[in-house]
Design an enzyme around this catalytic site. Structure first.
Site, short mmCIF file in Angstrom:
data_model
loop_
_atom_site.label_atom_id
_atom_site.label_comp_id
_atom_site.label_asym_id
_atom_site.label_seq_id
_atom_site.Cartn_x
_atom_site.Cartn_y
_atom_site.Cartn_z
N ASP A 81 43.31 41.90 34.91
CA ASP A 81 42.32 41.54 36.68
C ASP A 81 42.03 40.51 36.64
OD1 ASP A 81 43.46 43.25 37.51
OD2 ASP A 81 42.15 44.98 36.92
N LEU A 82 40.71 39.83 36.03
CA LEU A 82 39.80 38.77 35.99
C LEU A 82 40.75 37.46 35.46
CD1 LEU A 82 36.83 40.52 34.28
CD2 LEU A 82 37.87 40.79 35.94
#
Length: 390
Positions: A176-177
């Site tokens: 996600d990051l």
């Protein structure tokens, strides 16, 4: 620190975002000075508003899971299932530079914002869609969270003690990051390109693409050798951790010269010419049953800080394995102002100190971006759309 440089001041970003990927992307842009307008569904808003850890007091409720990715933004409530909501979004886009979305693939065309429609109505708009598998391809419609991408990208196959152990998952939202970082990079590239062409572009950011590209080293090794890297120790250089008196020290020894310096630092110069350890590959193979034993015998009466310092003084890169609490208290990060207080009356710790979170981890001319306040749900709706709603 001095007042931060707001390099993206004047850039307006509208984001149809939830959870982590897109909010992290736009949070980075907000830290750098962009105006980010977060469009949320009426009532509950972004699901992460209710995620633990929660802090409730007289000032209201604050979610740590929301604060991390949404500081410095403005919040607008719009029901995009209605004509009124879509009209409000269109009005925001008339003055926007960027539209970000991590809704399911196919969502934007349903809102009248397909590529052709955007090019006709908002030709300068940069559009970035971040999704699990992209807008095209056999997997495009598959739902995905971070753990799915970790698994399918190959990352999980690399995490674990040995090839026989179960595949692992990184405990933070790694993909996600990463997706948010790459999406922000694509947006910045598109904005620079727009200065030359006058036209925005559509960015299709796939977390699966990004995750696979992130594993460039094992993929390259596979391409060159045909081997399939898997869980367990690195077979190409000694890398890992060894135990000191009060904790662990991590190091990597990728060259003969670094090995020689390491042997000198620990008072075992004869090991530099030991035929069992005279190549990088031999040392990698012997890391668990010889190299680690030698280092742990040497460090048995040393603290982890002492052992790491001796190795560093000898020219060998080494660092202590820090807990999260040690990272938060690290004086080097404090000197660089990584942790910035949250500008929100709800963000007060039980001891009276202000909650602090990591900022955009870059310094511009020596100054740190300072995160802005955390928006209440719909706090800016009337300000940004008041005329239309009245």
């Amino acid at each position: 620190m001095s007042n931060p440089i707001r390099l993206l001041e004047g850039i307006r970003v509208v984001s149809l975002e939830q959870y982590i990927g897109a909010p992290y992307c736009t949070g980075l842009l907000a830290d750098a000075g962009a105006e980010v307008i977060k469009v949320e569904a009426p009532g509950a808003g972004d699901p992460r508003r209710s995620y633990d850890p929660l802090r409730r007091d007289a000032e209201g409720t604050l979610s740590g899971g929301f604060a991390s990715y949404n500081r410095g933004k403005r919040s607008v409530e719009l029901d995009l299932k209605t004509d009124e909501g879509r009209a409000g979004l269109d009005r925001l886009l008339e003055t926007a530079d960027v539209l970000v979305s991590n809704l399911r693939p196919g969502s934007l065309p349903r809102f009248g914002l397909g590529r052709d429609e955007v090019r006709e109505r908002f030709p300068r708009l940069v559009v970035c869609e971040l999704s699990g598998f992209g807008q095209t391809g056999p997997y495009a419609a598959w739902p995905a969270f971070d753990s799915v991408i970790q698994a399918m990208s190959g990352l999980s196959s690399m995490l674990g003690e040995s090839p026989e152990s179960p595949p692992g998952l990184a405990p933070m939202a790694t993909m996600d990051l990463l997706g948010g970082v790459y999406a922000a990079l694509g947006i910045l590239a598109a904005l620079v390109g727009r200065q030359r062409t006058g036209v925005g572009v559509h960015i299709d950011a796939s977390m699966y693409d990004i995750g696979a590209a992130f594993l460039e080293r094992p993929l390259t090794l596979h391409e060159f050798t045909g081997d399939v890297p898997t869980r367990g120790r690195d077979r190409f250089s000694p890398v890992g951790s060894f135990r000191a008196r009060d904790g662990w020290v991590a190091l990597v020894i990728p060259t003969d010269e670094m090995w020689r310096r390491c042997c000198e630092a620990i008072g075992r110069p004869e090991l530099a010419t030991d035929p069992r350890l005279d190549t990088v590959l031999k040392r990698a193979e012997r890391m668990p049953d010889l190299v680690t034993d030698v280092l742990e015998e040497w460090a048995a009466d040393l603290t982890k800080e002492e052992a790491a310092r001796i190795l560093r003084d000898g020219g060998q890169p080494a660092g202590v394995v820090q807990s999260i609490a040690e990272v938060r208290a690290d004086p080097h990060l404090a000197a660089r102002g990584l942790f910035q207080p949250v500008d929100d009356p709800r963000a007060v710790n039980p001891d009276g100190t202000t909650l602090s979170l990591p900022r955009l981890p870059l310094l511009f001319d020596g100054t740190a971006p300072v995160p802005g306040p955390i928006p209440a749900l719909g706090a800016d709706t009337d300000d940004l759309l008041g005329e239309e709603r009245s």
